[in-house]
Write an enzyme that holds these catalytic residues in place. Structure first.
Site, PDB file in Angstrom:
ATOM      1  N   ASP A   1      25.912 -17.622  10.492  1.00 38.28           N
ATOM      2  CA  ASP A   1      26.036 -18.942   9.875  1.00 38.28           C
ATOM      3  C   ASP A   1      24.645 -19.454   9.484  1.00 38.28           C
ATOM      4  O   ASP A   1      23.636 -19.065  10.077  1.00 38.28           O
ATOM      5  CB  ASP A   1      26.689 -19.900  10.882  1.00 38.28           C
ATOM      6  CG  ASP A   1      27.028 -21.249  10.272  1.00 38.28           C
ATOM      7  OD1 ASP A   1      27.087 -21.349   9.034  1.00 38.28           O
ATOM      8  OD2 ASP A   1      27.238 -22.207  11.047  1.00 38.28           O
ATOM      9  N   GLU A   2      24.572 -20.333   8.484  1.00 37.45           N
ATOM     10  CA  GLU A   2      23.316 -20.946   8.025  1.00 37.45           C
ATOM     11  C   GLU A   2      22.254 -19.871   7.751  1.00 37.45           C
ATOM     12  O   GLU A   2      21.103 -19.966   8.167  1.00 37.45           O
ATOM     13  CB  GLU A   2      22.794 -21.948   9.074  1.00 37.45           C
ATOM     14  CG  GLU A   2      23.744 -23.080   9.394  1.00 37.45           C
ATOM     15  CD  GLU A   2      23.849 -24.129   8.294  1.00 37.45           C
ATOM     16  OE1 GLU A   2      23.308 -23.892   7.192  1.00 37.45           O
ATOM     17  OE2 GLU A   2      24.471 -25.167   8.525  1.00 37.45           O
TER      18      GLU A   2
ATOM     19  N   GLN B   1      20.227 -25.352   0.075  1.00 38.30           N
ATOM     20  CA  GLN B   1      19.927 -26.186   1.239  1.00 38.30           C
ATOM     21  C   GLN B   1      18.881 -25.527   2.143  1.00 38.30           C
ATOM     22  O   GLN B   1      18.801 -25.829   3.331  1.00 38.30           O
ATOM     23  CB  GLN B   1      21.194 -26.474   2.036  1.00 38.30           C
ATOM     24  CG  GLN B   1      22.228 -27.281   1.266  1.00 38.30           C
ATOM     25  CD  GLN B   1      23.413 -27.671   2.120  1.00 38.30           C
ATOM     26  OE1 GLN B   1      23.334 -28.532   2.992  1.00 38.30           O
ATOM     27  NE2 GLN B   1      24.543 -27.017   1.885  1.00 38.30           N
TER      28      GLN B   1
ATOM     29  N   ARG C   1      24.900 -35.824   1.244  1.00 37.52           N
ATOM     30  CA  ARG C   1      25.353 -36.433   2.510  1.00 37.52           C
ATOM     31  C   ARG C   1      26.329 -37.568   2.227  1.00 37.52           C
ATOM     32  O   ARG C   1      27.072 -37.987   3.119  1.00 37.52           O
ATOM     33  CB  ARG C   1      24.177 -37.006   3.308  1.00 37.52           C
ATOM     34  CG  ARG C   1      23.078 -36.049   3.739  1.00 37.52           C
ATOM     35  CD  ARG C   1      23.608 -34.814   4.384  1.00 37.52           C
ATOM     36  NE  ARG C   1      23.700 -33.739   3.413  1.00 37.52           N
ATOM     37  CZ  ARG C   1      24.376 -32.605   3.611  1.00 37.52           C
ATOM     38  NH1 ARG C   1      25.019 -32.416   4.743  1.00 37.52           N
ATOM     39  NH2 ARG C   1      24.412 -31.665   2.694  1.00 37.52           N
TER      40      ARG C   1
ATOM     41  N   LYS D   1      32.587 -24.440   5.128  1.00 39.56           N
ATOM     42  CA  LYS D   1      32.107 -23.138   5.580  1.00 39.56           C
ATOM     43  C   LYS D   1      32.527 -22.827   7.013  1.00 39.56           C
ATOM     44  O   LYS D   1      32.835 -21.680   7.320  1.00 39.56           O
ATOM     45  CB  LYS D   1      30.595 -23.048   5.440  1.00 39.56           C
ATOM     46  CG  LYS D   1      29.791 -23.873   6.428  1.00 39.56           C
ATOM     47  CD  LYS D   1      28.305 -23.656   6.248  1.00 39.56           C
ATOM     48  CE  LYS D   1      27.502 -24.481   7.234  1.00 39.56           C
ATOM     49  NZ  LYS D   1      27.730 -24.129   8.629  1.00 39.56           N
ATOM     50  N   THR D   2      32.530 -23.822   7.904  1.00 44.34           N
ATOM     51  CA  THR D   2      32.900 -23.556   9.298  1.00 44.34           C
ATOM     52  C   THR D   2      34.348 -23.095   9.387  1.00 44.34           C
ATOM     53  O   THR D   2      34.685 -22.197  10.159  1.00 44.34           O
ATOM     54  CB  THR D   2      32.691 -24.815  10.166  1.00 44.34           C
ATOM     55  OG1 THR D   2      31.331 -25.240  10.061  1.00 44.34           O
ATOM     56  CG2 THR D   2      33.010 -24.520  11.621  1.00 44.34           C
TER      57      THR D   2
END
Length: 661
Positions: free
Chosen positions: A225-226, A256, A605, A43-44
């Site tokens: 973002d987020e 998430q 993770r 995503k970044t």
């Protein structure tokens, strides 16, 4: 699209290496856009390449507003963006673009316009320490207990972030009075706290059309973002700075969304297309972090949540290592297996300690892993929390044990002399210390004489308490029962509830003390010594921790919440048991879906290896309690597996059965 010409070499550079969905997200520059970015889907990269693509298409840097949640994320975003667009724009123009946190954007807005709200532009931003200090003064004046400043700070913060008046967010009788006087004092001092930055920015944008329009005229493109972590105030900021002609792009993953307890509203991302009609949705589902086996387990778990944007993570390449589902007899066996497996993998694959992470739902579960890692001389770090024996409530009760064993231990005595409060104030304590220094005697000896003053009654009760338990320790052998009686007589759990900011914190602190009792029970059962030996062991464990090896930080121990955004080659999720993961209050609160999202975050993770474990029984407050694997545990299985007759492999040395998925 804006702009007329395109520079093919630059466009090729911006789009090179992107998959089809990433490319679509980057090149969609008009209208509202929701990018559903699953864990590990890049995503970044999409955000920074989209910002650079906007510049290439003719946008000017000052027209772009990019909002995120942490300074670290903002710095990374700006650095990546700078490298992409250096050939196109000068440094001065880049500086004019805003890429930062919601709070830093609000500071900039308030510095310009806060005069509308009756403040001066040179307002001060109070940090946590400043807030606590001011709240203590306000609480004292309101007739409350200043020791509860942390609790009131949390209540006020939660009310502000949820956009609620404090009476609606708290059952504390003093809360409305404290809240009102606290805000009055802040304004009198021309100061704001961290949450006020959002509250006041929303007020400006909502109540003053000229302020809102001045922001909208400067900004054409908004990126967030987020987005699943936004609260009610942050959502309104996005809405207020975005007009019908603006292009707004939000990136996030509803799977998430794990921060509702601090005000995050998952509905913001779930209902994005309702808030922004005509929105386009692009799903990023190709994962670049995990193996297909790990993603299959993650997908099987999260699909059980009814309210979500449907997506299925996938990855190219071989299936990878099988996921291991492990049943341990108890928490000692669980920690022994995890640490032995870490040692084996490190040896066989020549890995660094930093390649391993142990994740758990609650902080108190770290204790047995810390002890086992120390025993095997494995370096480790506890992230997102203190090491178990460094936690305040644990140190408090260890100090009580120490001063019962040795009343002349001034450090331990002073730590607990007024804990819980018994009327021994600061002046009385300072007087005792001064006499002790003058007469060169331990404070305990000084306390035996009448010192007079308002604290004498409290000192007498303290002396009586310690003497009674000193006698019990000499005459009895069940130290864990003595310890439990001490905790009950002190009303220590009630004190933890009273001084904690909320129910969750109180529960966590109580669980830590219960875990300390369990450690004492285990010590008794091993018959390794007396109560003095137990306290000595704790002290030595704390002070003789090995230096970190490999120039790193060692094996990582952390909560599932703290693990969000991180990745490790090998992950162990422990305590996957009914009442722990999911937490036992989740059913009553209707938050099982969020617990499942938390488990999903933990699974994703892991890059290469994943092990999930639960105990057949676990000591709680010294009592052996049966445990049961939660449905989350079984969700990870393939449908062809039989729950009633799972294939098992017995490890005689660990007395543990291990399921190889």
């Amino acid at each position: 699209m804006r702009g007329t010409g395109t520079s093919l070499p630059l466009v090729s550079r911006l789009l090179h290496g992107l998959n089809a969905a990433q490319r679509e997200a980057v090149m969609t520059t008009q209208g509202p856009l929701l990018v559903l970015a699953g864990a590990g889907t890049g995503k970044t990269r999409v955000i920074t390449h989209r910002m650079a693509y906007l510049i290439e298409q003719g946008a000017r840097p000052p027209e772009i507003l990019s909002l995120t949640f942490t300074n670290k994320a903002a710095r990374e975003m700006k650095e990546r963006f700078r490298h992409l667009v250096e050939p196109l724009v000068d440094k001065g123009s880049l500086k004019a673009m805003f890429a930062g946190t919601f709070h830093s954007f609000c500071v900039r807005l308030l510095r310009e316009h806060i005069g509308h709200l009756g403040y001066k532009e040179n307002f001060t931003i109070y940090d946590d320490g400043d807030q606590q200090s001011l709240l203590k003064q306000v609480i004292n004046r309101a007739g409350g207990n200043s020791a509860e400043a942390g609790k009131f700070k949390f209540l006020i913060s939660l009310a502000k972030n949820k956009g609620l008046p404090l009476p609606d967010a708290s059952s504390e009788a003093l809360a409305p009075t404290v809240y009102r006087h606290y805000q009055e004092e802040l304004k009198l001092k021309n100061a704001v706290d961290f949450d006020d930055l959002l509250v006041l920015a929303v007020r400006l944008l909502r109540e003053f059309p000229e302020v809102r329009e001045s922001v909208r005229q400067r900004i054409r493109y908004v990126l967030v973002d987020e987005y699943q972590d936004t609260n009610a105030l942050q959502f309104e900021i996005v809405r207020r700075v975005t007009s019908e002609t603006h292009d707004v792009c939000v990136v996030g993953d509803d799977d998430q969304s794990i921060y509702s307890w601090r005000g995050a509203e998952s509905a913001n991302i779930l209902e994005f297309d309702q808030h922004f009609p005509g929105a386009k949705i692009v799903k990023l589902e190709q994962n670049y972090r995990c193996t297909p086996n790990i993603l299959e387990a993650a997908n099987r778990v999260i699909k059980n949540n009814a309210r979500r944007h449907g997506k299925t993570l996938w990855a190219e390449g071989a299936a990878g290592q099988p996921i291991r589902l492990v049943t341990a007899g108890n928490d000692t066996e669980e920690s022994a297996w995890v640490v032995s497996d870490i040692l084996r993998l490190r040896r066989d694959e020549n890995l660094r300690w930093e390649n391993f992470a142990v994740l758990y739902r609650a902080n108190h579960l770290s204790r047995v892993f810390e002890q086992e890692l120390r025993k095997m001389k494995v370096p480790y770090q506890v992230v997102g929390g203190m090491e178990f024996f460094e936690r305040r409530e644990v140190k408090d009760m260890v100090a009580y044990l120490q001063v019962i064993l040795n009343p002349n231990d001034d450090i331990s005595l002073l730590r607990v002399i007024n804990l819980p409060p018994r009327g021994v104030g600061k002046t009385t304590v300072e007087n005792l210390i001064e006499i002790s220094r003058r007469d060169k005697q331990p404070i305990w000896q000084i306390m035996q004489s009448e010192t007079g003053g308002r604290g004498q009654a409290g000192i007498d009760r303290f002396i009586k308490l310690l003497n009674a338990y000193h006698i019990r320790v000499r005459q009895e052998t069940c130290w864990s029962q003595i310890f439990k009686d001490l905790i009950a007589e002190l009303g220590f759990f009630e004190e933890l509830k009273r001084t904690s900011k909320d129910v969750d914190e109180a529960r966590s602190r109580i669980e830590n003390v219960e875990e300390l009792v369990s450690a004492l029970v285990a010590f008794e059962e091993k018959k390794e010594g007396n109560l003095t030996d137990f306290v000595d062991t704790l002290r030595l464990d704390t002070s003789q921790k090995d230096e970190k090896e490999d120039q790193g930080f060692g094996v990582t121990l952390m909560t599932l919440h703290a693990a969000k955004g991180l990745e490790f080659p090998h992950v162990y999720i422990v305590g996957v048991e009914e009442g722990t993961l999911p937490h036992d209050r989740s059913k009553a609160e209707g938050s099982v879906d969020e617990e499942r999202r938390l488990f999903y975050v933990g699974i994703t993770r892991a890059m290469k290896g994943l092990a999930l474990s639960y105990c057949a029984s676990r000591k709680r407050y010294g009592q052996e309690m049966p445990c049961h694997p939660r449905v989350f545990f079984w969700n990870c299985r393939k449908r062809s597996w039989s729950r009633s007759m799972p294939p098992t492999v017995w490890s005689r040395s660990l007395r543990m059965k291990q399921r190889i998925a």
